[in-house]
Enzyme design. Sequence first.
Site, PDB file in Angstrom:
ATOM      1  N   LYS A 240       0.808  -1.218   0.000  1.00 27.00           N
ATOM      2  CA  LYS A 240       0.000   0.000   0.000  1.00 27.00           C
ATOM      3  C   LYS A 240       0.842   1.269   0.000  1.00 27.00           C
ATOM      4  O   LYS A 240       0.383   2.316  -0.449  1.00 27.00           O
ATOM      5  CB  LYS A 240      -0.939  -0.001   1.209  1.00 27.00           C
ATOM      6  N   ARG A 241       2.063   1.168   0.499  1.00 24.96           N
ATOM      7  CA  ARG A 241       2.883   2.382   0.509  1.00 24.96           C
ATOM      8  C   ARG A 241       3.285   2.808  -0.899  1.00 24.96           C
ATOM      9  O   ARG A 241       3.727   3.937  -1.114  1.00 24.96           O
ATOM     10  CB  ARG A 241       4.133   2.176   1.375  1.00 24.96           C
TER      11      ARG A 241
END
Length: 467
Positions: A240-241
């Site tokens: 997700k980063r």
Amino acid sequence: MPSRVRTRFAPSPTGYLHIGGARTALFSWLHARHTGGTFVLRVEDTDAERSTEASSEQILEAMQWLGLDWDEGPFYQSERLDVYRSHITRLLDEGAAYWCECTSEELEEKRKIALKEGRKPKYDGTCRDRNLGSGPGRVVRFRMPASGFTSFDDLIKGRITVDNSELDDLILIRSDGMPTYNVSVVIDDATMHITHVIRGDDHVNNTPRQVQLYTAFGFELPQFAHVPMILGSDKTRLSKRHGATSVTAYRDMGYLPEALVNYLVRLSWSHGDQEIFTLPELIEFFDIHDVGKSAAVFNPEKLLWLNHHYIKTGDPDRLADLLEGFILSHGYPLPDRGYRKNLVTDIRERTKTLQDMVEFGDFYFIEKDPPEELKRQFFVPELAGIFHALIQKLETINLEDRSLTETTISELLEEFSVKFKTIAQPMRVALTGKTVSPGIFEMLATLGNERSLHRLTRALDYMEKRA
């Protein structure tokens, strides 16, 4: 083993369909379609604590959105527990598996001692020859060969060989009575006659253990193909980063399924220098043997470029239908389909997603009052006369006739001896509330007489008040 190719995709319903899982599903689906085989969908939901029905539904929805239709299934592992237990019972009867009563505390202590002594922290076989039966807290373990080697041919990675001394006696049934991943997946793939197991290379370490299980059960070995991982821009595992990682997130951002499919297939696979493929072309050209061994790097800009291509070249009628949900989600009134189709044609060269279309083209749905600084800059008193004449002329024609509109405005410009640029930007600001937009004549045709003349008149009123 059947001669006809049978592939499968077997997601765990513990969250959204991840981009990596979607690519694995796509490769498996394409291999089945390319060979005229069968694509099976199986949901691996034996992890009762983490699996949810909502996740299962979301995964199926994402598969359908991508166009990855399945021929059989979905099958749910939670409905096949008796099948797994009967096969494992046979291994127990044959001595290929055994009951183990070692507690988690004892196992942790053994692990610490092994590490301290520089040994591999695998199970030491304490219960191997104790001939235990079932009992509270006990598990079933597989009797892994203590010597020799396990080998298999991977369609992507080539020959892989592992020393059996590296493999421990894996658990087949946990203390809660539930079968573990390694045994259930082997039983499923064998009994569903899967010929090609295409999955992520994070499963490579499981495969030698599964090969031993195939042998113990007397099952014929399928062909394995472990596809490389997808990495983020920093060469770490995609997460997700790095941005959105789920299929539905891209759908909700206004990406088209064909763009995502086209992008995913090009991660570790290629066909010459071709970048853009139709689905029939992918089915024709895809060969699992052409998948590369190296990890692929996810590039959001490349995906956006592809999506822009499909927005620009897509069927306006279809895009008009797809826009509906995005328009409503912004709280805008929903115009009719013909109007939506026209605005798609107007703005798709300038927008890259369906979300962009609604945000950039907001003036098509609502009347926007331009910011005061733009009104003061462009709605100057000196233009009041020509704007008054412009409105009078446009009131007499149908603005949907672009050719007639252009001729009418051209005649007006000759009358006032000015060039189009004199009124173009003021008209644009009046119609849209901003300085960047599609072509003036395209907007006039789509907005129509009522909207266009009302907005131009409002600009004229401002000019006259400043006079």
